[in-house]
Design a protein around this motif. Structure first.
Motif, PDB file in Angstrom:
ATOM      1  N   THR A  11       0.868  -1.182   0.000  1.00 41.13           N
ATOM      2  CA  THR A  11       0.000   0.000   0.000  1.00 41.13           C
ATOM      3  C   THR A  11       0.899   1.224   0.000  1.00 41.13           C
ATOM      4  OG1 THR A  11      -1.546  -1.247   1.369  1.00 41.13           O
ATOM      5  CG2 THR A  11      -1.930   1.137   1.179  1.00 41.13           C
ATOM      6  N   ASP A  12       0.709   2.147  -0.969  1.00 40.87           N
ATOM      7  CA  ASP A  12       1.619   3.299  -1.040  1.00 40.87           C
ATOM      8  C   ASP A  12       1.053   4.512  -0.299  1.00 40.87           C
ATOM      9  OD1 ASP A  12      -0.087   4.781  -2.721  1.00 40.87           O
ATOM     10  OD2 ASP A  12       0.860   4.037  -4.548  1.00 40.87           O
ATOM     11  N   GLU A  13       1.840   5.579  -0.253  1.00 43.40           N
ATOM     12  CA  GLU A  13       1.482   6.776   0.527  1.00 43.40           C
ATOM     13  C   GLU A  13       0.220   7.459   0.015  1.00 43.40           C
ATOM     14  OE1 GLU A  13       4.120  10.399  -0.991  1.00 43.40           O
ATOM     15  OE2 GLU A  13       5.412   8.678  -0.597  1.00 43.40           O
ATOM     16  N   ASP A  14      -0.174   7.151  -1.243  1.00 41.64           N
ATOM     17  CA  ASP A  14      -1.385   7.762  -1.802  1.00 41.64           C
ATOM     18  C   ASP A  14      -2.592   6.838  -1.706  1.00 41.64           C
ATOM     19  OD1 ASP A  14      -0.015  10.165  -2.781  1.00 41.64           O
ATOM     20  OD2 ASP A  14       0.973   8.781  -4.150  1.00 41.64           O
ATOM     21  N   GLY A  15      -2.409   5.661  -1.073  1.00 39.20           N
ATOM     22  CA  GLY A  15      -3.539   4.748  -0.898  1.00 39.20           C
ATOM     23  C   GLY A  15      -3.731   3.755  -2.038  1.00 39.20           C
ATOM     24  N   ASN A  16      -2.801   3.699  -3.000  1.00 30.89           N
ATOM     25  CA  ASN A  16      -2.879   2.678  -4.051  1.00 30.89           C
ATOM     26  C   ASN A  16      -2.459   1.330  -3.468  1.00 30.89           C
ATOM     27  OD1 ASN A  16      -3.397   4.404  -6.506  1.00 30.89           O
ATOM     28  ND2 ASN A  16      -1.507   5.344  -5.761  1.00 30.89           N
ATOM     29  N   VAL A  17      -3.134   0.263  -3.910  1.00 31.92           N
ATOM     30  CA  VAL A  17      -2.870  -1.064  -3.345  1.00 31.92           C
ATOM     31  C   VAL A  17      -2.536  -2.050  -4.454  1.00 31.92           C
ATOM     32  CG1 VAL A  17      -3.851  -2.963  -1.987  1.00 31.92           C
ATOM     33  CG2 VAL A  17      -4.464  -0.603  -1.441  1.00 31.92           C
ATOM     34  N   SER A  18      -1.575  -2.932  -4.163  1.00 30.93           N
ATOM     35  CA  SER A  18      -1.219  -4.001  -5.099  1.00 30.93           C
ATOM     36  C   SER A  18      -1.067  -5.287  -4.295  1.00 30.93           C
ATOM     37  CB  SER A  18       0.093  -3.642  -5.787  1.00 30.93           C
ATOM     38  OG  SER A  18       0.701  -4.783  -6.338  1.00 30.93           O
ATOM     39  N   THR A  19      -1.657  -6.377  -4.809  1.00 27.09           N
ATOM     40  CA  THR A  19      -1.598  -7.656  -4.085  1.00 27.09           C
ATOM     41  C   THR A  19      -1.105  -8.743  -5.021  1.00 27.09           C
ATOM     42  OG1 THR A  19      -3.438  -6.985  -2.692  1.00 27.09           O
ATOM     43  CG2 THR A  19      -2.963  -9.337  -2.771  1.00 27.09           C
ATOM     44  N   VAL A  20      -0.228  -9.612  -4.494  1.00 22.81           N
ATOM     45  CA  VAL A  20       0.253 -10.735  -5.299  1.00 22.81           C
ATOM     46  C   VAL A  20       0.135 -12.008  -4.451  1.00 22.81           C
ATOM     47  CG1 VAL A  20       2.656 -10.176  -4.706  1.00 22.81           C
ATOM     48  CG2 VAL A  20       2.206 -11.658  -6.621  1.00 22.81           C
ATOM     49  N   GLN A  21      -0.353 -13.083  -5.106  1.00 26.80           N
ATOM     50  CA  GLN A  21      -0.537 -14.336  -4.374  1.00 26.80           C
ATOM     51  C   GLN A  21       0.434 -15.391  -4.871  1.00 26.80           C
ATOM     52  OE1 GLN A  21      -4.766 -15.009  -4.836  1.00 26.80           O
ATOM     53  NE2 GLN A  21      -5.160 -14.041  -2.853  1.00 26.80           N
ATOM     54  N   LEU A  22       0.822 -16.261  -3.960  1.00 22.20           N
ATOM     55  CA  LEU A  22       1.758 -17.330  -4.308  1.00 22.20           C
ATOM     56  C   LEU A  22       1.168 -18.646  -3.804  1.00 22.20           C
ATOM     57  CD1 LEU A  22       4.750 -18.191  -5.176  1.00 22.20           C
ATOM     58  CD2 LEU A  22       5.295 -17.993  -2.751  1.00 22.20           C
ATOM     59  N   ALA A  23       0.926 -19.572  -4.738  1.00 18.45           N
ATOM     60  CA  ALA A  23       0.494 -20.914  -4.328  1.00 18.45           C
ATOM     61  C   ALA A  23       1.745 -21.680  -3.917  1.00 18.45           C
ATOM     62  CB  ALA A  23      -0.218 -21.602  -5.483  1.00 18.45           C
ATOM     63  N   HIS A  24       1.750 -22.170  -2.666  1.00 19.99           N
ATOM     64  CA  HIS A  24       2.981 -22.798  -2.170  1.00 19.99           C
ATOM     65  C   HIS A  24       2.625 -23.701  -0.991  1.00 19.99           C
ATOM     66  CE1 HIS A  24       7.120 -23.156  -0.642  1.00 19.99           C
ATOM     67  NE2 HIS A  24       7.496 -22.755  -1.860  1.00 19.99           N
ATOM     68  N   PRO A  25       3.186 -24.903  -0.992  1.00 21.18           N
ATOM     69  CA  PRO A  25       2.883 -25.783   0.161  1.00 21.18           C
ATOM     70  C   PRO A  25       3.359 -25.154   1.469  1.00 21.18           C
ATOM     71  CG  PRO A  25       4.664 -26.690  -1.203  1.00 21.18           C
ATOM     72  CD  PRO A  25       4.088 -25.536  -1.957  1.00 21.18           C
ATOM     73  N   LYS A  26       2.604 -25.396   2.537  1.00 19.83           N
ATOM     74  CA  LYS A  26       2.978 -24.805   3.838  1.00 19.83           C
ATOM     75  C   LYS A  26       3.833 -25.813   4.615  1.00 19.83           C
ATOM     76  CE  LYS A  26      -0.638 -21.452   4.418  1.00 19.83           C
ATOM     77  NZ  LYS A  26      -1.961 -21.858   4.004  1.00 19.83           N
ATOM     78  N   GLU A  27       5.060 -25.433   4.857  1.00 21.58           N
ATOM     79  CA  GLU A  27       5.960 -26.289   5.664  1.00 21.58           C
ATOM     80  C   GLU A  27       6.530 -25.432   6.778  1.00 21.58           C
ATOM     81  OE1 GLU A  27       8.930 -27.214   2.784  1.00 21.58           O
ATOM     82  OE2 GLU A  27       7.488 -28.114   1.396  1.00 21.58           O
ATOM     83  N   ILE A  35      13.846 -17.796   0.032  1.00 24.53           N
ATOM     84  CA  ILE A  35      14.119 -16.365  -0.182  1.00 24.53           C
ATOM     85  C   ILE A  35      13.842 -15.983  -1.637  1.00 24.53           C
ATOM     86  CG2 ILE A  35      15.958 -14.598  -0.214  1.00 24.53           C
ATOM     87  CD1 ILE A  35      14.841 -15.392   2.601  1.00 24.53           C
ATOM     88  N   SER A  36      14.113 -16.890  -2.583  1.00 24.03           N
ATOM     89  CA  SER A  36      13.870 -16.588  -4.006  1.00 24.03           C
ATOM     90  C   SER A  36      12.397 -16.262  -4.234  1.00 24.03           C
ATOM     91  CB  SER A  36      14.302 -17.755  -4.886  1.00 24.03           C
ATOM     92  OG  SER A  36      13.521 -18.906  -4.563  1.00 24.03           O
ATOM     93  N   LYS A  37      11.493 -16.956  -3.518  1.00 27.78           N
ATOM     94  CA  LYS A  37      10.051 -16.706  -3.674  1.00 27.78           C
ATOM     95  C   LYS A  37       9.658 -15.360  -3.057  1.00 27.78           C
ATOM     96  CE  LYS A  37       8.895 -20.517  -5.774  1.00 27.78           C
ATOM     97  NZ  LYS A  37       8.503 -20.431  -7.188  1.00 27.78           N
ATOM     98  N   ILE A  38      10.274 -15.055  -1.919  1.00 23.86           N
ATOM     99  CA  ILE A  38      10.023 -13.749  -1.267  1.00 23.86           C
ATOM    100  C   ILE A  38      10.426 -12.628  -2.230  1.00 23.86           C
ATOM    101  CG2 ILE A  38      10.936 -12.208   0.551  1.00 23.86           C
ATOM    102  CD1 ILE A  38       9.047 -14.046   1.820  1.00 23.86           C
ATOM    103  N   ASN A  39      11.605 -12.757  -2.813  1.00 26.55           N
ATOM    104  CA  ASN A  39      12.112 -11.724  -3.739  1.00 26.55           C
ATOM    105  C   ASN A  39      11.201 -11.576  -4.955  1.00 26.55           C
ATOM    106  OD1 ASN A  39      14.222 -11.343  -2.026  1.00 26.55           O
ATOM    107  ND2 ASN A  39      15.723 -12.500  -3.233  1.00 26.55           N
ATOM    108  N   GLU A  40      10.722 -12.737  -5.450  1.00 26.14           N
ATOM    109  CA  GLU A  40       9.860 -12.717  -6.627  1.00 26.14           C
ATOM    110  C   GLU A  40       8.538 -12.000  -6.320  1.00 26.14           C
ATOM    111  OE1 GLU A  40       7.496 -16.156  -8.935  1.00 26.14           O
ATOM    112  OE2 GLU A  40       9.583 -16.669  -8.441  1.00 26.14           O
ATOM    113  N   MET A  41       7.975 -12.290  -5.148  1.00 21.86           N
ATOM    114  CA  MET A  41       6.719 -11.629  -4.744  1.00 21.86           C
ATOM    115  C   MET A  41       6.923 -10.118  -4.609  1.00 21.86           C
ATOM    116  SD  MET A  41       5.248 -14.246  -1.879  1.00 21.86           S
ATOM    117  CE  MET A  41       3.556 -13.688  -1.685  1.00 21.86           C
ATOM    118  N   ARG A  42       8.045  -9.776  -3.998  1.00 25.68           N
ATOM    119  CA  ARG A  42       8.336  -8.339  -3.803  1.00 25.68           C
ATOM    120  C   ARG A  42       8.462  -7.622  -5.154  1.00 25.68           C
ATOM    121  NH1 ARG A  42      13.727  -8.319  -2.342  1.00 25.68           N
ATOM    122  NH2 ARG A  42      14.099  -7.883  -4.545  1.00 25.68           N
ATOM    123  N   ARG A  43       9.201  -8.252  -6.078  1.00 22.05           N
ATOM    124  CA  ARG A  43       9.368  -7.650  -7.415  1.00 22.05           C
ATOM    125  C   ARG A  43       8.024  -7.457  -8.096  1.00 22.05           C
ATOM    126  NH1 ARG A  43      14.099 -10.607  -8.037  1.00 22.05           N
ATOM    127  NH2 ARG A  43      12.970 -12.380  -8.935  1.00 22.05           N
TER     128      ARG A  43
END
Length: 622
Positions: A419-435, A476-484
């Protein structure tokens, strides 16, 4: 709602425009392929489009300058270009020629260029009623006049804050075209005002030799920002579409910091775009191109404003020359100097001269050529090598939009929301097994460290929250990908949510405040003529470019006054009236010769060609 206050920066091209945005500009003005008042600062539609996209990401605006006068055979080309500029989402056009108000235009916002000589409250009110959203004010105005315009016209007001000054009323200088057919109003000013002249009195005696008598200092009213805002100014414009990148970044960052200090905690005003800037340099106006500074007439006429020794950049005052030691100079504050600096001083002929510093050692400056200088000579630095090197780096001014990141779990994986300072929102989902993590330890800190790596994006992650029900593991590679991805999407969302203001011109016929227009209204085509006729004007003289009478014309009107500079003004220097100068005063430069006429009532000076005839006013002040 708080009123937005804007810093408007010049852009010679795309690179300069992006640098201005990075340094903190809320808006930039740039030339298009044609019809801008700087014919050697033109840009392709593609480059302007790229700048628009970059600016809009920060909620900054792009204004395109179409401020030359147009000839009949150019009207259709100009109209088509305006449609192209509309299609690439330019925020506004800055125009001089009223022909544009007659064209079949898209709903694009129009600003009246300072070239339209915007000094009179009633004419400015007329422009507003004709459909101008903003007026760029003449630089000669004082605070009371600006306030009067704001009270009368109720239109956005833009005013210059730093940069070079035109000595003439803007749009009304015909010196260049009268001498060699290069018209300032057509984008090719030859800068005759920056030449050296001899001043000759009515007896034929030379009063001053070889001085730049029409060259004036540069403008700086940055410390008047609070007063100008209160008077009604909402946009502060930096002059300089031909200036280099160091000048642009230095001026913008200096003013950004000044304006932010004024806006902080202010209940009435706010900044006009998004993001926060950081700098690797300390900005100071005197470190880039300047001829010394004046506040011109903002606080009335109160000091000398000429820059007679030289039209070149004087730079930053260092100190006096103490002495010459062997083949080096010892200068006051010499420890401020660096290898490669350029120094400037005024020589015995009252001309600007320069020295290049090869090296600085033990407080001594070793020049490439040792020149004979008098002890006590004032030394300026007009090329600060170390400063230029820092500022020229791309990362010397960085602008980032503030965001918060939230990482949480979903039924079949994870989700990252920005969420940015002007209230714009962006969401990204990742399907991933929970371990769970090894040993069921929290690696939340690790996630935060990697999510914070916003790198070359225009964002900072100022707050990061993680909401997990268990200590889940994620590579960490998945975290970076989501962030990008989340930031790429956020940029797209910001651009999609940016609203370009539209304004469809509606033709009106309210009366223009004058019914007769002389050549100074710059009417050079049939559409401008039609525009004024529709508004009740009955007599229209052709533009100077289409009709001048060689040798006999008035080529400039200015608030600047050589009599005042000589301390011979009958109003301000009554104590010197026993030393009156014999008129007419003449400026002579080779074959060029001009007569000066002083209109003391409106406090203006006119410049006429040599064969002109006029009566000399008697000095009388009641």
């Amino acid at each position: 709602m708080k009123k937005k206050i804007e810093i408007l920066a010049p852009a010679k091209d795309l690179i300069h425009g992006m640098a201005a945005i990075n340094a903190g500009a809320d808006a930039v003005y740039i030339g298009a392929p044609q019809f801008g008042a700087r014919s050697n600062a033109t840009n392709s539609i593609e480059d302007v489009a790229a700048l628009v996209k970059y600016a809009h990401l920060f909620n900054a605006q792009v204004f395109v300058v179409i401020n030359t006068i147009l000839y009949d055979n150019e009207l259709e080309t100009c109209r088509q270009m305006i449609w192209q500029l509309y299609d690439i989402k330019v925020d506004a056009l800055i125009v001089q020629d009223m022909a544009i108000m007659e064209m079949d235009l898209p709903p694009i916002v129009l600003h009246a260029s300072t070239q339209a000589n915007n000094r009179d409250p009633h004419k400015i009110k007329f422009l507003k009623d004709a459909g101008m959203k903003r007026v760029v004010l003449a630089r000669e105005l004082n605070l009371h006049q600006i306030k009067e315009i704001a009270d009368t016209a109720d239109v956005e007001l833009e005013f210059f804050v730093t940069g070079a000054l035109c000595v003439s009323f803007s749009g009304n200088c015909y010196m260049s075209v009268a001498n060699g057919e290069r018209s300032a109003n057509r984008g090719s000013c030859a800068q005759n005002c920056r030449l050296p002249y001899n001043l000759i009195d009515g007896n034929g005696d030379t009063l001053i030799k070889n001085s730049h008598l029409l060259s004036i200092k540069d403008f700086d009213v940055s410390d008047q920002i609070p007063n100008l805002v209160e008077a009604g100014v909402m946009s502060f414009k930096i002059e300089g579409r031909l200036k280099d990148i160091v000048y642009v970044k230095n001026n913008v960052s200096y003013l950004r910091q000044k304006l932010d200090a004024f806006l902080e905690g202010n209940e009435n005003y706010t900044k006009a775009s998004s993001g926060k800037c950081t700098y690797t340099f300390d900005s100071a106006l005197n470190k880039s191109f300047n001829r010394g500074y004046t506040d011109y007439f903002v606080n009335e006429r109160h000091q000398s404003i000429g820059s007679w020794e030289s039209p070149k950049s004087k730079g930053q005052y260092i100190g006096k020359l103490i002495r010459t030691v062997g083949n080096a100079y010892e200068i006051e504050n010499g420890e401020l100097l660096n290898n490669g600096d350029g120094l400037c001083y005024i020589n015995e002929n009252n001309e600007a001269d320069g020295i290049y510093v090869n090296k600085v050692e033990n407080g001594l400056a070793y020049p490439n050529v040792l020149k004979e200088l008098k002890e006590g000579t004032f030394i300026y630095r007009n090329n600060d090598a170390a400063f230029i090197k820092i500022v020229e780096r791309e990362d010397s001014a960085v602008r980032k939009i503030s965001t918060t990141l939230h990482l949480n779990e979903t039924e079949n994986g994870f989700e990252l929301t920005a969420t940015d300072e002007d209230g714009n929102v962006s969401t990204v989902q990742l399907a991933h097994p929970k371990e769970r993590t090894k040993n069921n330890e929290s690696i939340e800190e690790n996630f935060k460290i990697n999510l914070a790596k916003t790198g070359f994006t225009p964002y900072t992650a100022d707050e990061i929250t993680i909401a997990f029900s268990e200590n889940w593991f994620l590579p960490i590679s998945k975290i970076n990908e989501m962030r990008r991805t989340v930031y790429e999407q956020l940029s797209e969302t910001r651009l999609a949510n940016y609203k370009v203001e539209e304004h469809q011109l509606v033709k009106t016929s309210h009366p223009y405040p004058e019914t007769k227009l002389d050549f100074m209204y710059n009417v050079s085509n049939k559409l401008a003529r039609k525009f004024y006729e529709r508004h009740g004007v009955t007599e229209i003289e052709k533009a100077f470019e289409l009709q001048w009478d060689p040798g006999k014309s008035r080529v400039m009107t200015t608030k600047y006054c050589i009599k005042y500079e000589l301390e011979r003004c009958p109003k301000y220097h009554r104590e010197n009236m026993d030393k009156k100068v014999k008129e007419p005063l003449v400026l002579k430069q080779g074959e060029l010769e001009y007569k000066l006429k002083f209109n003391c009532k409106p406090c203006e000076m006119e410049i006429w060609e040599k064969d002109a005839e006029f009566e000399i006013e008697e000095d009388h002040f009641h």
